[in-house]
Design a protein around this motif. Structure first.
Motif, mmCIF file in Angstrom:
data_model
loop_
_atom_site.group_PDB
_atom_site.id
_atom_site.type_symbol
_atom_site.label_atom_id
_atom_site.label_comp_id
_atom_site.label_asym_id
_atom_site.label_seq_id
_atom_site.Cartn_x
_atom_site.Cartn_y
_atom_site.Cartn_z
ATOM 1 N N ALA A 50 2.425 1.861 -3.304
ATOM 2 C CA ALA A 50 1.680 2.252 -4.278
ATOM 3 C C ALA A 50 1.287 3.738 -3.992
ATOM 4 O O ALA A 50 0.437 4.283 -4.866
ATOM 5 C CB ALA A 50 0.237 1.366 -4.234
ATOM 6 N N GLY A 51 1.776 4.491 -3.228
ATOM 7 C CA GLY A 51 1.604 5.689 -2.810
ATOM 8 C C GLY A 51 0.471 6.409 -1.904
ATOM 9 O O GLY A 51 0.175 7.418 -1.681
ATOM 10 N N TYR A 52 -0.075 5.231 -0.941
ATOM 11 C CA TYR A 52 -1.092 5.576 0.066
ATOM 12 C C TYR A 52 -0.308 5.892 1.364
ATOM 13 O O TYR A 52 0.741 5.271 1.629
ATOM 14 C CB TYR A 52 -2.109 4.352 0.227
ATOM 15 C CG TYR A 52 -2.821 4.084 -1.197
ATOM 16 C CD1 TYR A 52 -3.923 4.971 -1.575
ATOM 17 C CD2 TYR A 52 -2.472 3.182 -2.117
ATOM 18 C CE1 TYR A 52 -4.856 4.720 -2.666
ATOM 19 C CE2 TYR A 52 -3.284 2.900 -3.151
ATOM 20 C CZ TYR A 52 -4.398 3.799 -3.555
ATOM 21 O OH TYR A 52 -5.065 3.589 -4.578
ATOM 22 N N LYS A 53 -1.347 6.413 2.093
ATOM 23 C CA LYS A 53 -0.742 6.544 3.539
ATOM 24 C C LYS A 53 -1.517 5.647 4.513
ATOM 25 O O LYS A 53 -2.761 5.497 4.230
ATOM 26 C CB LYS A 53 -1.019 8.100 4.106
ATOM 27 C CG LYS A 53 -0.647 8.480 5.324
ATOM 28 C CD LYS A 53 -1.163 9.754 5.831
ATOM 29 C CE LYS A 53 -0.351 11.157 4.868
ATOM 30 N NZ LYS A 53 -0.779 12.134 5.429
ATOM 31 N N VAL A 54 -0.828 4.776 5.292
ATOM 32 C CA VAL A 54 -1.457 3.905 5.984
ATOM 33 C C VAL A 54 -1.367 4.059 7.360
ATOM 34 O O VAL A 54 -0.205 4.303 8.067
ATOM 35 C CB VAL A 54 -0.503 2.670 5.670
ATOM 36 C CG1 VAL A 54 -1.097 1.436 6.729
ATOM 37 C CG2 VAL A 54 -0.577 2.268 4.301
ATOM 38 N N ALA A 55 -2.489 3.955 8.104
ATOM 39 C CA ALA A 55 -2.573 4.114 9.408
ATOM 40 C C ALA A 55 -3.151 2.789 10.333
ATOM 41 O O ALA A 55 -3.950 1.993 9.742
ATOM 42 C CB ALA A 55 -3.733 5.145 9.819
ATOM 43 N N ARG A 56 -2.342 2.408 11.072
ATOM 44 C CA ARG A 56 -2.393 1.160 11.813
ATOM 45 C C ARG A 56 -2.961 1.518 13.155
ATOM 46 O O ARG A 56 -2.522 2.210 13.874
ATOM 47 C CB ARG A 56 -0.967 0.524 12.132
ATOM 48 C CG ARG A 56 -0.979 -0.659 12.818
ATOM 49 C CD ARG A 56 0.437 -1.372 13.146
ATOM 50 N NE ARG A 56 1.289 -0.507 13.640
ATOM 51 C CZ ARG A 56 1.623 -0.597 14.902
ATOM 52 N NH1 ARG A 56 1.130 -1.057 15.582
ATOM 53 N NH2 ARG A 56 2.570 0.373 15.224
ATOM 54 N N LEU A 60 0.695 -1.225 0.063
ATOM 55 C CA LEU A 60 0.058 -0.123 -0.038
ATOM 56 C C LEU A 60 0.942 1.331 -0.049
ATOM 57 O O LEU A 60 0.729 2.478 -0.485
ATOM 58 C CB LEU A 60 -0.900 0.146 1.208
ATOM 59 C CG LEU A 60 -2.021 -0.914 1.165
ATOM 60 C CD1 LEU A 60 -2.836 -0.891 2.523
ATOM 61 C CD2 LEU A 60 -3.035 -0.528 0.081
ATOM 62 N N ILE A 61 1.789 1.239 0.890
ATOM 63 C CA ILE A 61 2.938 2.406 1.081
ATOM 64 C C ILE A 61 3.158 2.634 -0.403
ATOM 65 O O ILE A 61 3.528 3.811 -0.685
ATOM 66 C CB ILE A 61 3.893 2.222 1.975
ATOM 67 C CG1 ILE A 61 3.020 2.419 3.369
ATOM 68 C CG2 ILE A 61 4.820 3.304 2.034
ATOM 69 C CD1 ILE A 61 3.823 1.911 4.721
#
Length: 601
Positions: free
Chosen positions: A328-334, A325-326
């Motif tokens: 691919a350009g996304y911001k990931v919140a856990r 995901l990262i």
């Protein structure tokens, strides 16, 4: 009639008959026009819908005309531009239309054709002789059908230099496209809003296709507004926040109350709207609603059963899926579950009488990762940090770079190198993996030669620029997009705008002391403000003060004698542009919950 084998075998003969002319062509044409006009005046109803089209034939003045009729429901792609003749054909299924290039038309959904001109007549005379039916059909409105619009296809790879939208592209239930107004170009004018088309209802007990889940029915998702009620057309719009309408959620889904876990999800999403949230439930990371649309496209996983879009993966696969995901350009919140069942029951028991009792275990956003702010922990795949070849000592994915620009209005004299400066930049380069932060400030020429050299040398993976009406200039943005397109990274370079005033998220920690350490004193912050940046550095005590008794001083520039040398030099030397860029980096690191890891080193 259609399906008649004898008629199908004679199709070629019929086509040849249409192309045959004789000496009585003028009489044929006049007879045909008279009957065509009479048929149009009656406004005959369209033929009844059927699963397969009907092939019919009629003789006009001795010439056999073969037509292919179809009901509106059977028109292929009736909403496309290729079906402009559909409505005229419904009015008179016998009206022949002349193709643009002669012969049988491959684009017309009706597949009709005719030729009544002599071989020695010019093409223009033949078109006029055929009547005005073709011109009428070209100007006719697109036929409407009872079919639902096609679902949105899988998300395409993002182009370099573009930050992905927090809300996936709208498919079924989309807002009708409208041309942007002139005011929206730079004045923040309202764009014309199209009509919201309701998508099909989801079915319970089975996986539903993309575009039919409940979140596709929420207008506050399609007409997204930030926490201040500003839309995307506003230059100060904050894509990190989302204004959630809980009343619409209950009304659309026909529920008396929003389920506790979903309410908890929407509360967090309202503060982290630009991130894909991995929501922990037991030993499983669930991805819900709009984020599920992103995950199914980017990760290739399927929707689970239910009317609410959701998918997920076990916690053991967090490193693999988050990395995809990262990159691919996304911001990931856990989002982690930070309370045991026993602690939840105890907190519920201690809730004062009259106060709202907790309905589910507490969860918090424990980390936010992008290509420029990803640090290592046991959950991540360590391979993404190996073989770092980035310029300037950066990691494999490149550093985080913040740029503050000031355009010089006065004509400044040329420097020692004979170049006249037209702008000045403050730059901060943060390598979060190694904990190295570099500050700089310099003037640049009209070609932005020094900035271009810096971007080429350090190859950043994420760039922060000032947003708002007086933010980064179009020249700088064009240079950054060009540098992002030429980047050697195998994934997209993020260019993210940070507005002059931002909303800092509120922590959901149960412990008040821990919550105070994760929040700023005010929810509204100014990331690019120098004084606020220095005050925050003193408040969080990343670096000790030089003397005693200075904790209550109003001047934030005092007590920096024990700070790192490069930061102290910027404060004492008045490099405000560099400090302004450092404030944007500080805001980003705090929001991503890695400020102590990076600045403490």
């Amino acid at each position: 009639r259609a399906g008649d084998e004898t008629e199908d075998e004679d199709d070629d003969d019929d086509d040849d008959a249409l192309m045959v002319t004789d000496e009585d062509d003028d009489e044929v044409l006049s007879s045909y026009k008279a009957k065509n006009k009479k048929a149009n005046s009656k406004k005959r109803k369209t033929s009844s819908s059927s699963s397969r089209p009907r092939r019919g034939g009629t003789k006009v003045g001795g010439v056999k005309v073969t037509t292919l009729t179809a009901s509106a429901g059977n028109l292929p792609n009736a909403c496309s531009d290729d079906s402009n003749h559909a409505q005229e054909a419904n009015e008179d299924s016998r009206t022949p239309t002349r193709p643009k290039s002669g012969g049988a038309s491959g684009k017309s959904p009706l597949g009709t054709f005719s030729a009544f001109a002599r071989k020695d007549e010019p093409e223009e005379k033949a078109r006029k002789a055929a009547g005005g039916s073709a011109r009428k059909a070209a100007s006719a409105a697109v036929a409407t059908t009872s079919r639902s619009p096609k679902p949105t296809s899988a998300r395409k790879p993002l182009s370099a230099g573009v930050t992905p939208s927090p809300v996936p592209p709208c498919g079924i239930g989309a807002v009708a496209a409208a041309a942007p107004s002139k005011a929206s170009g730079g004045g923040g004018g309202q764009k014309p809003r199209g009509e919201f088309r309701k998508p099909p209802l989801p079915l319970d007990g089975q996986p539903n296709p993309r575009g039919t889940h409940w979140h596709n029915h929420y207008k506050f998702v399609h007409y997204a507004k930030d926490s201040k009620g500003r839309g995307p057309e506003d230059p100060c719009y904050d894509p990190r926040t989302l204004k959630v309408d809980y009343g619409e959620i209950k009304r659309v889904a026909g529920r008396k109350n929003v389920p506790p876990a979903q309410e908890q999800w929407w509360n967090l999403k309202s503060q982290y709207a630009d991130a894909v949230m991995l929501f922990k439930q037991g030993k499983f990371y669930e991805i819900m609603h709009m984020d599920a649309d992103v995950a199914t496209s980017a990760l290739g996983i399927n929707y689970m059963k239910g009317t609410d879009a959701h998918c997920g993966f076990p916690e053991a696969a967090f490193g693999t899926f988050s990395r995809r995901l990262i990159e691919a350009g996304y911001k990931v919140a856990r989002v982690e579950q930070t309370e045991t069942k026993e602690a939840y029951e105890e907190r519920k028991r201690r809730t004062p009488r009259g106060a709202k009792k907790p309905a589910c275990q507490n969860r918090e956003v424990c980390s936010i990762s992008t290509v420029g702010t990803r640090t290592f922990c046991f959950l991540y795949d360590a391979r993404c940090f190996e073989n770092g070849q980035g310029g300037g000592g950066a990691a494999a994915e490149g550093p985080l770079v913040a740029i503050r620009e000031k355009v010089l209005e006065d004509q400044t004299a040329a420097g020692d190198d004979g170049v006249r400066p037209v702008c000045e930049y403050g730059v901060v380069i943060a390598d979060v993996v190694r904990g190295v932060v570099t500050l700089g400030q310099f003037a640049d020429d009209v070609l932005r030669s020094r900035m271009d050299t810096l971007l080429t040398n350090f190859a950043p993976s994420e760039i922060l620029v000032e947003g708002g009406p007086s933010g980064a200039s179009p020249t700088l943005l064009s240079l950054l997009k060009s540098a992002a397109a030429k980047s050697a990274h195998g994934f997209n370079v993020r260019i993210e705008r940070v507005n002059p005033t931002e909303n800092f998220p509120r922590s959901t920690a149960v412990d008040p002391q821990a919550r105070a350490g994760l929040e700023r004193p005010k929810s509204s912050v100014k990331p690019w403000d120098v004084d606020e940046c220095l005050e925050e550095l003193h408040r969080k005590a990343y670096y000790p003060r030089s003397t005693r008794g200075t904790a209550k001083r109003s001047d934030a520039r005092e007590g920096v004698g024990r700070w790192p040398e490069v930061l102290r030099a910027c404060v004492e030397g008045g490099a405000d542009l560099a400090l302004s860029a450092f404030g944007a980096v500080l805001y980003t690191l705090q929001r991503n919950l890695i400020d102590g890891e990076v600045l403490g080193m």
